[in-house]
Design a protein around this motif. Structure first.
Motif, PDB file in Angstrom:
ATOM      1  N   UNK A  15       0.834  -1.213   0.000  1.00 31.02           N
ATOM      2  CA  UNK A  15       0.000   0.000   0.000  1.00 31.02           C
ATOM      3  C   UNK A  15       0.861   1.253   0.000  1.00 31.02           C
ATOM      4  N   UNK A  16       1.882   1.272   0.842  1.00 27.89           N
ATOM      5  CA  UNK A  16       2.788   2.416   0.914  1.00 27.89           C
ATOM      6  C   UNK A  16       3.477   2.631  -0.432  1.00 27.89           C
ATOM      7  N   UNK A  17       3.963   1.566  -1.022  1.00 28.01           N
ATOM      8  CA  UNK A  17       4.684   1.659  -2.296  1.00 28.01           C
ATOM      9  C   UNK A  17       3.775   2.144  -3.417  1.00 28.01           C
ATOM     10  N   UNK A  18       2.558   1.615  -3.476  1.00 29.92           N
ATOM     11  CA  UNK A  18       1.619   2.025  -4.526  1.00 29.92           C
ATOM     12  C   UNK A  18       1.236   3.485  -4.382  1.00 29.92           C
ATOM     13  N   UNK A  19       1.039   3.939  -3.159  1.00 29.62           N
ATOM     14  CA  UNK A  19       0.706   5.350  -2.946  1.00 29.62           C
ATOM     15  C   UNK A  19       1.872   6.258  -3.309  1.00 29.62           C
ATOM     16  N   UNK A  20       3.087   5.816  -3.030  1.00 30.43           N
ATOM     17  CA  UNK A  20       4.261   6.614  -3.385  1.00 30.43           C
ATOM     18  C   UNK A  20       4.424   6.734  -4.891  1.00 30.43           C
ATOM     19  N   UNK A  21       4.028   5.702  -5.645  1.00 30.93           N
ATOM     20  CA  UNK A  21       4.182   5.703  -7.093  1.00 30.93           C
ATOM     21  C   UNK A  21       2.921   6.131  -7.829  1.00 30.93           C
ATOM     22  N   UNK A  22       1.856   6.451  -7.092  1.00 29.75           N
ATOM     23  CA  UNK A  22       0.563   6.715  -7.723  1.00 29.75           C
ATOM     24  C   UNK A  22       0.605   7.912  -8.662  1.00 29.75           C
ATOM     25  N   UNK A  23       1.200   9.015  -8.222  1.00 34.40           N
ATOM     26  CA  UNK A  23       1.236  10.211  -9.064  1.00 34.40           C
ATOM     27  C   UNK A  23       2.014   9.949 -10.344  1.00 34.40           C
ATOM     28  N   UNK A  62       2.396   7.038 -11.835  1.00 30.74           N
ATOM     29  CA  UNK A  62       1.606   6.128 -12.658  1.00 30.74           C
ATOM     30  C   UNK A  62       0.489   6.866 -13.374  1.00 30.74           C
ATOM     31  N   UNK A  63      -0.208   7.736 -12.653  1.00 31.21           N
ATOM     32  CA  UNK A  63      -1.323   8.478 -13.241  1.00 31.21           C
ATOM     33  C   UNK A  63      -0.830   9.407 -14.348  1.00 31.21           C
ATOM     34  N   UNK A  64       0.235  10.144 -14.085  1.00 32.26           N
ATOM     35  CA  UNK A  64       0.758  11.083 -15.082  1.00 32.26           C
ATOM     36  C   UNK A  64       1.215  10.344 -16.335  1.00 32.26           C
ATOM     37  N   UNK A  74      -5.809  -1.086 -29.522  1.00 36.60           N
ATOM     38  CA  UNK A  74      -5.133  -2.128 -28.742  1.00 36.60           C
ATOM     39  C   UNK A  74      -4.213  -1.514 -27.693  1.00 36.60           C
ATOM     40  N   UNK A  75      -3.526  -0.449 -28.054  1.00 35.29           N
ATOM     41  CA  UNK A  75      -2.634   0.206 -27.098  1.00 35.29           C
ATOM     42  C   UNK A  75      -3.419   0.911 -25.990  1.00 35.29           C
ATOM     43  N   UNK A  76      -4.549   1.499 -26.345  1.00 36.79           N
ATOM     44  CA  UNK A  76      -5.393   2.132 -25.318  1.00 36.79           C
ATOM     45  C   UNK A  76      -5.851   1.087 -24.299  1.00 36.79           C
ATOM     46  N   UNK A  77      -6.326  -0.045 -24.812  1.00 39.25           N
ATOM     47  CA  UNK A  77      -6.718  -1.133 -23.903  1.00 39.25           C
ATOM     48  C   UNK A  77      -5.534  -1.580 -23.065  1.00 39.25           C
ATOM     49  N   UNK A  78      -4.370  -1.714 -23.711  1.00 41.29           N
ATOM     50  CA  UNK A  78      -3.186  -2.194 -23.014  1.00 41.29           C
ATOM     51  C   UNK A  78      -2.732  -1.271 -21.907  1.00 41.29           C
ATOM     52  N   UNK A  79      -2.787   0.037 -22.151  1.00 41.43           N
ATOM     53  CA  UNK A  79      -2.371   1.001 -21.133  1.00 41.43           C
ATOM     54  C   UNK A  79      -3.309   0.947 -19.932  1.00 41.43           C
ATOM     55  N   UNK A  80      -4.615   0.886 -20.201  1.00 42.84           N
ATOM     56  CA  UNK A  80      -5.592   0.841 -19.107  1.00 42.84           C
ATOM     57  C   UNK A  80      -5.446  -0.454 -18.300  1.00 42.84           C
TER      58      UNK A  80
END
Length: 304
Positions: free
Chosen positions: A222-230, A232-234, A260-266
């Protein structure tokens, strides 16, 4: 105090959703299979130009009534250019025959731009080579992650990659979208994109496991995902903006590639958060599994 999202509280629900999507995708791939493009099945490609806007449905109906079964008709770059795909058709006079059929329905002067043919033998070779390339990419990436991180990270990353590829293939099968070489190239790009995101998250999880050995694995993730969230979103949003622009304005040739790339990114962003991390929890990863690596690093640093 910074706001923290409890990603792991949803991990079981996410796992259920993923299993459902994978089952639906595999079922569709087995029963309906993929709608292979001419690159794989062989057939003829005919490009026509009309002096004014053309109705694709009318062109398709005219060709079907004339005996050209399975004809795929799409606009090609503009509303005046038409691309016709005919599976298995080969004839030196094919272009002239199609123009003759279509001129019975209109008085417009139709121009023949090009006629191309792809043989089924070449198509089967492309399909086999493409499948081998995808499997080879997955295998080499698993070896790299196992060497770079730890075997559990490698297993989690490959599960996430397989999850992404199956779902993208399933959507193309379910909606009978044309699967050609551009889509295959997009799948390979999806593997690279998803792996990059997974490696970044995995690296942060590893570092946090080393610095917080007394914390539970769910807390560290959880800590790691929150640290990388911004980050990942950007990354995901900026990539999606480009791909959506390609999908909307890039023309018919790269439309399925962009989709296909749009699906892949999501799906890849989702799998980096829930599939790879979920797999680490299910594999029982703890800080103790990384102690050996730290000892090896110290021994390496002590070398003359």
């Amino acid at each position: 105090m910074n706001f923290q999202i409890d990603f792991m509280s949803w991990r079981k629900a996410a796992l259920g959703i993923s299993l459902l999507l994978v089952v639906v995708s595999v079922t569709s791939i087995v029963l309906k299979q993929l709608n292979w493009g001419l690159d794989f099945t062989g057939g003829s490609l005919v490009e026509l130009h009309y002096p004014q806007e053309v109705q694709v449905g009318e062109v398709r109906e005219s060709l079907t009534n004339a005996g050209f079964k399975g004809a795929q008709v799409v606009l090609f770059g503009s509303t005046q250019d038409v691309l016709i795909k005919l599976p298995g058709s080969v004839s030196d006079t094919l272009g002239a025959e199609i123009i003759q059929v279509l001129r019975q329905e209109t008085s417009d002067e139709i121009l023949l731009r090009r006629v191309e043919y792809v043989g089924p033998q070449i198509g089967s070779e492309l399909r086999d080579d493409g499948g081998l390339a995808m499997l080879l990419a997955l295998g080499l990436m698993m070896l790299y992650i196992a060497f770079r991180f730890q075997s559990r990270f490698a297993g989690a990353a490959v599960l996430a990659l397989i999850h992404d590829v199956i779902i993208v293939l399933g959507i193309f099968s379910l909606f009978e979208l044309d699967f050609d070489l551009t889509v295959l190239a997009a799948l390979l790009a999806v593997i690279g994109y998803s792996l990059n995101d997974t490696i970044v998250v995995s690296d942060r999880i590893r570092e946090n496991l080393r610095s917080q050995r007394r914390s539970e694995i769910e807390e560290v993730i959880n800590l790691s995902l929150n640290q990388m969230l911004s980050r990942t979103i950007i990354t995901s949003l900026t990539t999606l903006l480009v791909l959506i622009s390609l999908y909307l304005f890039g023309g018919e040739l790269i439309k399925n590639f962009a989709f296909a790339l749009i699906l892949g990114v999501i799906v890849g962003t989702y799998s980096s958060i829930y599939i790879a991390s979920n797999a680490l929890v299910m594999m029982g990863l703890t800080s103790e599994h990384l102690v050996v690596h730290e000892k090896e690093k110290e021994d390496f640093n002590d070398l003359p």
